[in-house]
Design a protein around this motif. Structure first.
Motif, PDB file in Angstrom:
ATOM      1  N   GLY A   1       0.790  -1.208   0.000  1.00 44.04           N
ATOM      2  CA  GLY A   1       0.000   0.000   0.000  1.00 44.04           C
ATOM      3  C   GLY A   1       0.828   1.265   0.000  1.00 44.04           C
ATOM      4  O   GLY A   1       0.408   2.293  -0.552  1.00 44.04           O
TER       5      GLY A   1
ATOM      6  N   HIS B   1       1.553   1.878  -3.604  1.00 44.04           N
ATOM      7  CA  HIS B   1       0.344   2.243  -4.346  1.00 44.04           C
ATOM      8  C   HIS B   1      -0.098   3.665  -4.026  1.00 44.04           C
ATOM      9  O   HIS B   1      -0.472   4.433  -4.918  1.00 44.04           O
ATOM     10  N   ILE B   2      -0.075   4.023  -2.750  1.00 45.29           N
ATOM     11  CA  ILE B   2      -0.470   5.374  -2.341  1.00 45.29           C
ATOM     12  C   ILE B   2       0.475   6.408  -2.956  1.00 45.29           C
ATOM     13  O   ILE B   2       0.041   7.447  -3.469  1.00 45.29           O
TER      14      ILE B   2
ATOM     15  N   ALA C   1      -0.187   6.854  -6.553  1.00 45.36           N
ATOM     16  CA  ALA C   1      -1.493   7.461  -6.811  1.00 45.36           C
ATOM     17  C   ALA C   1      -1.506   8.968  -6.559  1.00 45.36           C
ATOM     18  O   ALA C   1      -2.271   9.698  -7.204  1.00 45.36           O
TER      19      ALA C   1
ATOM     20  N   TYR D   1     -10.366   8.707  -2.274  1.00 41.10           N
ATOM     21  CA  TYR D   1      -8.957   8.336  -2.166  1.00 41.10           C
ATOM     22  C   TYR D   1      -8.743   6.862  -2.513  1.00 41.10           C
ATOM     23  O   TYR D   1      -7.775   6.499  -3.178  1.00 41.10           O
TER      24      TYR D   1
ATOM     25  N   VAL E   1      -6.261   5.004  -5.502  1.00 42.95           N
ATOM     26  CA  VAL E   1      -5.310   3.913  -5.248  1.00 42.95           C
ATOM     27  C   VAL E   1      -5.658   2.686  -6.081  1.00 42.95           C
ATOM     28  O   VAL E   1      -4.781   1.984  -6.592  1.00 42.95           O
TER      29      VAL E   1
ATOM     30  N   LYS F   1      -3.539  -0.066  -8.294  1.00 42.51           N
ATOM     31  CA  LYS F   1      -3.509  -1.477  -7.913  1.00 42.51           C
ATOM     32  C   LYS F   1      -3.937  -2.389  -9.054  1.00 42.51           C
ATOM     33  O   LYS F   1      -3.380  -3.483  -9.225  1.00 42.51           O
TER      34      LYS F   1
END
Length: 385
Positions: free
Chosen positions: A104, A107-108, A111, A254, A258, A262
């Motif tokens: 994560g 990914h965050i 993003a 949000y 993300v 993903k």
């Protein structure tokens, strides 16, 4: 073929390198006791095993799965947050299952960050926040966490920082490596700070249950979903590190950003794993009581080892580590190398968590009482191996 320029700013993860050295010593017959990493050594809940085994033979078990995760999994995650954090999340839109919360972080970052954006990163803190920021072309700006302030953010110092390019801020409470705890008041201040400066704050919360009777989510603060996300994981709280299952929670807006990242990175999580996790999340509170009894016993023993090394325990209120200050004049990496080479005990140097880690070392509680007792014996009797 030359590698991408982004790799010029990235070193191999410390433990990937150091554990090769440790494995080589073990292969050579050296009895190394590894207190360096937080890899839980207990078994996951039995109900998770049974459900994983049962669903292995489902007709669709080995097909691609939804990027969003099974509805049952998202519902179980939502119920978990409602039960333990008093946070209400919409299963269909405010939760995203992950293949581990470490995934994560990447990914965050992909993003929300553009090259040249700045990211507030805790010092000391988890090294991945820095390395991933650099990988996506953003610039880490370190905010200092001081022992004197219980390793909590210094808001006065933050307000004096040039925040014009800061887009994201990493938090990690309960804090790794120190074990410091945030309070709801601190989280309220962080949410107000984020709203004032238009910053997305992300609390990385995998240690929420470990030696902590009052789990706390930043999303429990009113208005937090406007500027905050939270990562969580089953790795620590349920002894499921190798299963690679985590979750991201926050506003649907949000989460959707993300998800766009993903869906380019994987093709869904193995169905039996998801079903096993559903059962783990439904485990009652006695699971955490039992888990923490084990860690509490180990910690009491480990504190004796810390004392024998003439170190001082700092913070270490929660989580599966003990953060200790070295005797005056000692440096972290020299100290841990001496322990490793002379006594075959491996602990983590504080410097891998940032410049604020110099003069500290971190012990993991993911080691049996027998190994802790053996370590004490080696130091007490100055056993040279």
């Amino acid at each position: 073929m030359k590698p991408a320029n982004r790799l010029q700013h990235i070193k191999e993860y410390y433990f990937a390198t150091k554990l090769r050295e440790v494995r080589a010593m073990v292969t050579a017959g050296k009895p190394v006791i590894n207190m360096g990493i937080g890899s839980p050594d207990g078994a996951p809940p039995q109900a998770a095993f049974k459900e994983l085994q049962r669903t292995l033979f489902e007709p669709n078990a080995h097909q691609y799965q939804s990027y969003k995760g099974l509805p049952q999994l998202r519902e179980a995650m939502a119920q978990y947050y409602a039960t333990y954090f008093n946070v209400n999340l919409q299963p269909d839109s405010e939760i995203q299952p992950l293949m581990g919360s470490k995934e994560g972080i990447t990914h965050i970052s992909l993003a929300f960050l553009n090259p040249g954006d700045q990211v507030l990163v805790p010092n000391p803190g988890y090294p991945t926040y820095t390395s991933v920021s650099k990988l996506v072309g953003a610039d880490p700006i370190f905010y200092t966490l001081e022992e004197a302030n219980n390793y909590l953010p210094d808001f006065e110092a933050l307000e004096k920082t040039d925040l014009t390019k800061v887009k994201l801020m990493w938090l990690n409470y309960p804090h790794m490596p120190t074990g410091a705890l945030a309070t709801k008041t601190v989280f309220k201040k962080l949410i107000a700070f984020a709203k004032t400066h238009d910053i997305l704050v992300v609390n990385d919360n995998p240690y929420s249950h470990i030696l902590n009777n009052e789990p706390l989510s930043i999303l429990s603060v009113q208005g937090a979903k406007e500027v905050a996300l939270e990562l969580n994981s089953l790795s620590k709280s349920f002894n499921m590190a190798g299963w690679r299952v985590g979750m991201l929670s926050g506003s649907s807006e949000y989460i959707n950003h993300v998800m766009k990242v993903k869906t380019q990175m994987d093709s869904g999580m193995f169905l039996p794993l998801q079903m096993g996790v559903v059962q783990a999340l439904r485990t009652n509170h006695s699971w955490f009581t039992s888990l923490n009894n084990v860690y509490a016993e180990r910690k009491q023993l480990l504190l004796k080892l810390v004392d024998l090394l003439n170190c001082e325990v700092i913070a270490s209120k929660a989580g599966m580590f003990v953060w200790a200050k070295l005797p005056k004049g000692e440096t972290s990496e020299a100290f841990i190398d001496h322990l490793l080479q002379k006594h075959h005990i491996f602990v983590a140097p504080g410097t891998i968590f940032g410049s604020q880690g110099e003069g500290f070392i971190r012990f993991s509680l993911c080691v049996t009482k027998e190994h802790i007792k053996e370590s004490i014996n080696r130091i007490k009797h100055q056993v040279v191996i």
